[in-house]
Enzyme design. Sequence first.
Site, PDB file in Angstrom:
ATOM      1  N   ASP A  50     -11.205   4.549  -5.754  1.00 21.11           N
ATOM      2  CA  ASP A  50     -10.771   5.646  -5.745  1.00 21.11           C
ATOM      3  C   ASP A  50      -9.905   6.072  -7.045  1.00 21.11           C
ATOM      4  O   ASP A  50      -9.459   4.795  -7.439  1.00 21.11           O
ATOM      5  CB  ASP A  50     -10.186   6.230  -4.527  1.00 21.11           C
ATOM      6  CG  ASP A  50      -8.695   5.530  -4.403  1.00 21.11           C
ATOM      7  OD1 ASP A  50      -8.662   4.254  -4.687  1.00 21.11           O
ATOM      8  OD2 ASP A  50      -7.931   6.309  -4.134  1.00 21.11           O
ATOM      9  N   GLU A 114      -6.566   3.743  -2.372  1.00 22.74           N
ATOM     10  CA  GLU A 114      -5.256   3.147  -2.740  1.00 22.74           C
ATOM     11  C   GLU A 114      -4.550   4.327  -3.533  1.00 22.74           C
ATOM     12  O   GLU A 114      -3.425   4.236  -3.163  1.00 22.74           O
ATOM     13  CB  GLU A 114      -5.717   2.172  -3.802  1.00 22.74           C
ATOM     14  CG  GLU A 114      -4.276   1.320  -4.314  1.00 22.74           C
ATOM     15  CD  GLU A 114      -3.669   1.909  -5.444  1.00 22.74           C
ATOM     16  OE1 GLU A 114      -2.290   1.430  -5.696  1.00 22.74           O
ATOM     17  OE2 GLU A 114      -4.151   2.878  -6.052  1.00 22.74           O
TER      18      GLU A 114
END
Length: 401
Positions: A50, A114
């Site tokens: 991400d 994350e």
Amino acid sequence: MAAEYVAEKLEEVGLEARIFESHPGRASLVARIEGEDPGRDALLLHGHLDVVPARKEDWTRDPFGGEIADGCVWGRGAVDMKDMDAMILAVARQRLREGRRPPRDVVLAFLADEEAGGKWGAHWLVREHPELFEGCTEAVGEVGGFSLTVPGDRRMYLIETAEKGIAWMNLTAKGTAGHGSMVHPDNAVTAVAAAVARLGAHEFPVRLTKSVRAFLERACMAYGVEFDPEHPEKCLAEIGPLARMIGATLRNTLNPTRLDAGYKANVIPQTATAQVDGRFLPGHETEFFSVVDELLGPDVQRDFVHHDRAVETDYEGALVAAMEAALTSEDAGALPVPYCLSGGTDAKAFSTLGMRCFGFAPLKLPPELDFSGMFHGVDERVPVDGLRFGVRVLDKFLDRS
């Protein structure tokens, strides 16, 4: 989509990859490369898939275009951290095509979310599927291994051995609602604003952790300046753009980030809230929260948006030697140094399984590039030559690990 892409690339070269969708749209991928000696402890290589948002109108180039221009790959995630994802993928595919097994098992993990604390990625996998990491005693991830040019045309390569803990906090004050023209001694807005001001103005004392001290001692030696352990901030001005990141690791920090109260100018609200980004050094969490609660006072309550541990490991051992040797094999003038990251990574989750965690995403960078400023910044980009360097270093690191 990113997890499916990585799985396809690994399966093309014969490596089975498992995708875990822990939450709608939150997919992580794990695969294990069998090593020559399955009796040895395994090594984890991890990266997150991400990225943080980006507004196209703010950028010189499309932040999601993945364009190559001026010798760089441009785009959101270029340094945080799809550069490392790509290097891991490139090295793994090359080794698998050539039939070159690593000395020990290597687990590859490409993780979700994350940037939102890893709730549905690393933390979920560690909690729900710890067997995926069976035998892993060491982990290598992001925000380390990049170069900083120092006098003499040499480069320090910062290897992350520690990172601060995270305390994103909601602050809430309650009072009596009423008309804005009247006297209100228990105004919730006043209470939360005063607390935010106290937190924002507070400066914690310097606490030299072992990773920060080791970095400053070696950095001062490289720059030819004196290291004063009584006043370590004096040398920060000598280390260029990294001073902002390193300076934040000298002490615990508190930064107010949001305020929210009321709905009309002449109405005193019953509740006022704020959010604060707190970061604490390894070994100093208790001190941090003791100070926070004292500054808040009795009228403001706190709870967590996100709370995660600080981590630190020693800069020693065979894995560190493998990193250093891999770097110097590609850059004879390399000066590897440990350091503490002011932010956080998925290492926090893997450390709960007892792994020693390092940040080592090797990049040889031009001296004019403000690399630390690229994280979550506008016009994020990474040099193509730096990526090629990193692939070579990672490959040699695996041979030695």
